[in-house]
Design a protein around this motif. Structure first.
Motif, PDB file in Angstrom:
ATOM      1  N   ARG A  85      -3.138  -4.154   0.773  1.00 55.58           N
ATOM      2  CA  ARG A  85      -4.048  -3.012   0.975  1.00 55.58           C
ATOM      3  C   ARG A  85      -3.601  -1.870   0.086  1.00 55.58           C
ATOM      4  N   PRO A  86      -4.556  -1.147  -0.498  1.00 55.29           N
ATOM      5  CA  PRO A  86      -4.170  -0.041  -1.395  1.00 55.29           C
ATOM      6  C   PRO A  86      -3.198   0.912  -0.696  1.00 55.29           C
ATOM      7  N   HIS A  87      -2.141   1.278  -1.403  1.00 56.88           N
ATOM      8  CA  HIS A  87      -1.107   2.099  -0.788  1.00 56.88           C
ATOM      9  C   HIS A  87      -1.034   3.481  -1.414  1.00 56.88           C
ATOM     10  N   VAL A  88      -2.046   3.844  -2.208  1.00 53.48           N
ATOM     11  CA  VAL A  88      -2.000   5.134  -2.889  1.00 53.48           C
ATOM     12  C   VAL A  88      -2.502   6.250  -1.967  1.00 53.48           C
TER      13      VAL A  88
ATOM     14  N   LEU B  84      -0.182   4.821   5.661  1.00 54.10           N
ATOM     15  CA  LEU B  84      -0.066   3.659   4.761  1.00 54.10           C
ATOM     16  C   LEU B  84       1.040   2.709   5.204  1.00 54.10           C
ATOM     17  N   VAL B  87       4.304   1.479   3.272  1.00 55.33           N
ATOM     18  CA  VAL B  87       4.406   0.439   2.243  1.00 55.33           C
ATOM     19  C   VAL B  87       4.734   1.058   0.885  1.00 55.33           C
ATOM     20  N   TYR B  88       4.053   2.149   0.560  1.00 54.69           N
ATOM     21  CA  TYR B  88       4.291   2.795  -0.732  1.00 54.69           C
ATOM     22  C   TYR B  88       5.722   3.320  -0.803  1.00 54.69           C
TER      23      TYR B  88
END
Lengths: 303, 229
Positions: A85-88, B84, B87-88
């Motif tokens: 899943r996009p993490h930005v 999020l 994760v980032y």
């Protein structure tokens, strides 16, 4: 040849519903490794383990010749990661996101990032929350590539993208790999996509690594055979029988799905009084489905 | 790297923080509206008392505003990372402790923003009023107290918000339950065991220790007057 990723006997349990069971996996350096498996098979969990985001209950992990988690900071500096899943950060603009990301990666290549931005048509002034799924996918691959990684870990990078964007993303990745010789670990359930680009493949199902082999062996070694007068017992067969089923309305003719097939094995059938009528190549998707079918217990197959 | 962390934190918090900065700037000015003597008064007279009493009603707003600033900055620190699932953050090549430290440092820098706004407002407020003899304005002290209160609130909530919602609920719930048990049962049990504790209510004692001098929460209830003797 050294290995980019080595997982040994990895086990991890999440309640009663899911467990990674004794996963041992090797990704040779410089290869493009396709990690196949249906949704919920444990692909993302495995990736998170060797990315140091989750701790296994037992087993050992080495990535780029460093142990996980001890060498994680060094490893992450050399790994480009595109998560499932996009993490930005959605409130940033593309250029702000790039600045943020760049500040953590010493090998970041501004010129390459600018070139990718042009090639992938990513608008630097666009707010991330307003990007389409395809544009977000392009941004993620841009962030992963512009840090000039030795290992790219792509967790379903093209899932849900349209064919044009999918091609853009894969082309940018392949160009980078051909230029640098980086290793790519790409997970997907889109079998055809991996068929074109991978030279190794691993198949996960229900937390098990069902198979791991070079793509050529996978593509050429799994066949559909039509056999007449097939013996009931096949223990001495030189190939691995994945499944067998009697054809409808054809008497004693059966369809066999076999693995590790070679053409010299035709003589086996004469030896057991059977007749091999046909050998059909399976494409990767059929081979994948048959592999999963054969690896599952009978009860699961009936479901 | 730290500059990036600071910038991203600012982007996260600015919509909440700017109104608080405006409030911090305005509050000292509002608190002295309609106050002030004619100058040249030689003794501590009715005007002085009127000024002090006039300021009295504003005092809770200063500590409330400081607490609100601390809360907003602390909760925004981890907000995006929580959304999020971290994760980032976990995929960045920086040790977790260093990342947390940079986050905390960035938040601490941001606590200066409302404090500086209050400091400027307090100086303007002090300059706008003619004080009778015996009264003095303390804009610097007020701003330092304001900053310290924001930092205290921020530090507590930053630590709590760093965990998952579940962890935070567990820690808070366990704390409240422990106090409750100590207050209801523990008091009698301990008083039975230790003579020195007889006649002391543990819960009251603990709360008093928290908010009275030199308790850690005393700063909320201390002297928030911009103008005092």
């Amino acid at each position: 040849m050294s290995n980019a990723i080595e997982l040994k006997n990895l086990c991890w349990k999440a309640g009663k519903s899911f467990a990674l069971q004794d996963v041992s996996l090797v990704v040779p350096s410089g290869c493009i490794y396709g990690f196949l498996g249906p949704n919920g098979s444990g692909k993302t969990t495995t990736i998170r383990m060797f990315m140091g985001m989750m701790k296994p209950d037992s087993g050992s992990i080495r990535v780029l010749d460093r142990s996980v988690p001890e060498g994680m900071t060094e490893i992450l500096a050399r790994v480009g990661y595109v998560p499932e899943r996009p993490h930005v950060y959605p409130a940033l603009t593309v250029s702000e996101q790039i600045r943020w990301h760049r500040s953590f990666f010493s090998r970041w290549d501004d010129a390459w990032a600018a070139e990718l931005m042009g090639r992938l048509h990513v608008d630097p002034d666009m707010k991330i929350s307003r990007l389409s799924k395809g544009q977000t996918g392009k941004l993620l691959i841009l962030l992963a590539l512009a840090q000039r990684p030795e290992l790219l870990v792509l967790d379903e990078p093209t899932d849900g993208l349209d064919p044009v964007v999918r091609r853009d993303v894969l082309t940018a990745t392949l160009d980078y790999v051909s230029e640098t010789g980086a290793t790519v670990f790409i997970s997907s359930h889109l079998v055809h996509e991996l068929e074109r680009i991978c030279d190794w493949v691993g198949v996960m199902d229900h937390g098990h690594l069902v198979a791991q082999l070079p793509m050529n062996d996978f593509k050429n070694g799994i066949k559909r055979l039509r056999v007449t007068g097939a013996p009931a017992e096949t223990a001495d067969a030189p190939f691995h029988l994945l499944s067998r089923a009697r054809d409808n309305g054809t008497g004693s003719t059966e369809t066999w799905i076999v693995r590790d097939w070679e053409d010299t094995m035709r003589s086996y059938f004469a030896g057991v009084g059977a007749e091999l009528r046909d050998v059909v190549d399976l494409d990767l998707e059929d081979g994948f489905v048959e592999l999963l079918r054969s690896s599952r217990p009978a009860s699961a197959r009936e479901e | 790297m730290f500059r990036s962390v600071l910038y991203v934190h600012w982007k996260q918090v600015h919509l909440g923080l700017i109104p608080l900065m405006v409030a911090a700037f305005s509050l000292p000015l509002l608190s002295v509206q309609g106050l002030g003597g004619n100058g040249g008064v030689t003794s501590f007279n009715d005007t002085s008392l009127a000024i002090i009493q006039g300021l009295q009603v504003w005092l809770p707003f200063f500590s409330a505003l400081a607490a609100a600033s601390g809360v907003v900055i602390a909760l925004s620190s981890w907000n995006w990372d929580h959304q999020l699932n971290h994760v980032y953050a976990l995929s960045l090549p920086v040790p977790r402790w260093r990342y947390a430290l940079m986050k905390m440092g960035a938040g601490a820098v941001l606590t200066l923003f409302p404090a500086v706004a209050l400091w400027v407002g307090a100086h303007l407020a002090a300059a706008s009023i003619v004080l009778p003899e015996g009264l003095h304005a303390y804009p610097n002290a007020l701003a330092i107290r304001f900053l310290a209160t924001i930092l205290l609130t921020y530090a507590i909530l930053f630590a709590m918000a760093a965990g998952t919602v579940r962890t935070t609920m567990w820690v808070t719930g366990t704390g409240i339950l422990t106090l409750f048990i100590l207050g209801l049962i523990g008091n009698d049990l301990l008083a039975g065991q230790f003579e020195v504790l007889r006649g002391t209510h543990i819960l009251e004692w603990a709360l008093a220790k928290l908010d009275w001098v030199p308790g850690p929460l005393e700063i909320f209830l201390g002297n928030w007057r911009l103008i005092d003797v």
